[in-house]
Design a protein around this motif. Structure first.
Motif, short mmCIF file in Angstrom:
data_model
loop_
_atom_site.label_atom_id
_atom_site.label_comp_id
_atom_site.label_asym_id
_atom_site.label_seq_id
_atom_site.Cartn_x
_atom_site.Cartn_y
_atom_site.Cartn_z
N ASN A 37 4.06 21.40 9.49
CA ASN A 37 5.31 20.56 9.12
C ASN A 37 6.57 21.20 8.54
N LYS A 38 6.32 22.77 8.30
CA LYS A 38 7.28 23.92 7.80
C LYS A 38 7.46 24.37 9.34
N ILE A 39 7.28 24.27 10.63
CA ILE A 39 7.73 25.25 11.41
C ILE A 39 8.40 24.72 11.60
N PRO A 40 9.95 25.35 12.28
CA PRO A 40 11.23 25.29 12.78
C PRO A 40 11.30 24.28 13.70
N GLU A 41 12.19 23.57 14.16
CA GLU A 41 12.18 22.61 14.90
C GLU A 41 12.91 23.86 16.21
N TYR A 42 13.23 24.97 16.24
CA TYR A 42 13.97 25.72 16.90
C TYR A 42 12.76 26.27 18.17
N VAL A 43 11.79 26.03 17.73
CA VAL A 43 10.42 27.22 18.32
C VAL A 43 9.41 25.59 18.71
N GLU A 44 8.89 26.09 20.30
CA GLU A 44 8.46 25.77 20.95
C GLU A 44 7.10 25.29 20.61
N PHE A 45 6.79 24.50 20.03
CA PHE A 45 4.97 24.50 19.02
C PHE A 45 4.19 23.69 20.06
N SER A 46 3.29 23.85 19.87
CA SER A 46 2.13 22.84 20.54
C SER A 46 0.65 23.20 19.98
N THR A 47 0.17 21.80 19.89
CA THR A 47 -1.19 22.71 19.45
C THR A 47 -2.64 20.79 19.94
N LEU A 48 -3.14 22.00 20.76
CA LEU A 48 -4.26 21.28 21.57
C LEU A 48 -5.47 21.13 21.12
N PRO A 49 -6.24 19.75 20.58
CA PRO A 49 -7.40 19.93 19.60
C PRO A 49 -8.90 19.44 20.12
N LYS A 50 -9.33 20.58 19.84
CA LYS A 50 -10.84 20.30 20.39
C LYS A 50 -12.45 19.58 20.16
N LEU A 51 -13.14 18.99 20.78
CA LEU A 51 -13.40 18.48 20.62
C LEU A 51 -15.06 18.55 19.25
N ASP A 52 -14.73 19.84 19.20
CA ASP A 52 -15.53 20.42 18.43
C ASP A 52 -15.00 21.09 17.35
N TYR A 53 -13.22 20.60 16.64
CA TYR A 53 -12.86 20.43 15.31
C TYR A 53 -12.07 22.46 15.48
N THR A 54 -12.15 22.52 16.69
CA THR A 54 -11.07 23.58 16.47
C THR A 54 -9.52 22.89 17.52
N SER A 55 -8.42 24.66 17.54
CA SER A 55 -7.18 23.83 17.83
C SER A 55 -6.22 24.74 18.32
N GLU A 56 -6.43 25.30 19.35
CA GLU A 56 -5.31 25.82 19.51
C GLU A 56 -4.15 25.38 19.93
N ILE A 57 -2.98 26.69 18.77
CA ILE A 57 -1.66 26.54 18.50
C ILE A 57 -0.96 27.41 19.84
N SER A 58 -0.33 27.57 20.25
CA SER A 58 0.79 28.04 20.31
C SER A 58 2.27 27.70 20.15
N PHE A 59 2.66 28.92 20.16
CA PHE A 59 4.55 28.84 19.88
C PHE A 59 5.06 29.81 20.52
#
Length: 243
Positions: free
Chosen positions: A190-212
Motif C-alpha cells: 500500500n506504500k508503493i508509489p502509483e507511478y511505478v508499474e507494480f504487480s503481484t502474482l500469487p501462487k498456490l504454494d503461498y508464495t508471490s511473484e512481485i515485479s516492478f
C-alpha cells in the motif's frame, strides 16, 4: 499511448473458429517496446461495435488495431461504423482499390466488389496483403482496420507497425519471489508509489511473484526488499528483464 485491439467475429465466440490475432499483435508490439492497453473479442453486433469504437476514440492518445468485418456482405459493419465514429459518417470510394479490383478481374462486372473499396473518407490503404492484394485501411495514422483472415491482416499489421511504431526502449523489470502470503505484505504494498508499474502474482504454494517496472522501478524494488527483510520475510530475486 493507449493501444487497443478489437477482434470482430461471432464465429470466434461460438467456437466455429479460433482467434489468431491477440497473441500475434501482443508479441509484435512487445518486440518494439509497446504494450496493449486492452483487447476485445466481440460479436458482429453494430451497436456493440459502435460503443467499443467510441470508448477507444474517447480515450486520450488512443490507437486501434481492428480485425474483421470489412467485407461487403450484410454482416460486415466495420467500414460504415468506422466512418460513423471516426470520420463523422463521411465515406468515399478509394480509387486505387477500385483500380486494383478491375486489374484483378478485367473481364468481369465488378460492381458488387466495389463496396469493398467504400471506406471512411480520407482513409488510406494498407497494401501488404499477400493473398489477393486487396488492402485494409487506416484513419488519422491511429486507427487500423484489417480483414479477419490472419494471412491477410497480419502482414498489414506489420506494415502499420513499421510505419507508425518505431522501436522504443523496453522497460526494465525487476522481480522477486516472496515466501509469504499477499496479506502478510499488504501494508508494504500500500506504500508503493502509483507511478511505478507494480504487480503481484500469487501462487498456490503461498508464495508471490512481485515485479516492478517503469519510472524509478529499481529504486522502489530495493526499498521493497528492505521492507521484506524488516518483516523477516524471505525472498529470492529473479533475473531482471525487459518488458
Amino acid at each position: 499511448m493507449n493501444i487497443f485491439q478489437v477482434i470482430i467475429g461471432t464465429e470466434i465466440l461460438n467456437g466455429r473458429r479460433e482467434d489468431k490475432h491477440f497473441k500475434f499483435l501482443r508479441d509484435e508490439l512487445l518486440k518494439r517496446g509497446y504494450e496493449l492497453n486492452a483487447s476485445f473479442i466481440i460479436k458482429d453486433d453494430p451497436n456493440l461495435m459502435k460503443d467499443i469504437f467510441y470508448l477507444i476514440k474517447n480515450t486520450p492518445d488512443s490507437f486501434l488495431f481492428c480485425y474483421g468485418g470489412i467485407g461487403a456482405t450484410p454482416d460486415d459493419y466495420t467500414r460504415e461504423l468506422a466512418a460513423a465514429v471516426f470520420t463523422d459518417k463521411e465515406m468515399d470510394y478509394n480509387r486505387d482499390f477500385i483500380k486494383k479490383i478491375d486489374e484483378k478481374f478485367p473481364h468481369e462486372d465488378n460492381s458488387k466488389k466495389y463496396p469493398l473499396a467504400y471506406w471512411p473518407k480520407n482513409a488510406k490503404p494498407l497494401w501488404n496483403n499477400p493473398i489477393n492484394g486487396f488492402p485494409g485501411f487506416y484513419i488519422d495514422n491511429r486507427y487500423f482496420f484489417m480483414p479477419g483472415f490472419p494471412q491477410m491482416s497480419h502482414p498489414m499489421t506489420v506494415e502499420a507497425l513499421d510505419k507508425f511504431f518505431p522501436p522504443i526502449k523496453k522497460k526494465e523489470r525487476y522481480s522477486l519471489i516472496a515466501y509469504a502470503k499477499e496479506s502478510e505484505m499488504l501494508d508494504i504494498m500500500n506504500k508503493i508509489p502509483e507511478y511505478v508499474e507494480f504487480s503481484t502474482l500469487p501462487k498456490l504454494d503461498y508464495t508471490s511473484e512481485i515485479s516492478f517496472a517503469g519510472e524509478k522501478a529499481k529504486e522502489i524494488y530495493e526499498w521493497f526488499k528492505n521492507e521484506l527483510e524488516k518483516k523477516n520475510i524471505k525472498f529470492e530475486e529473479c533475473k531482471s528483464s525487459n518488458s
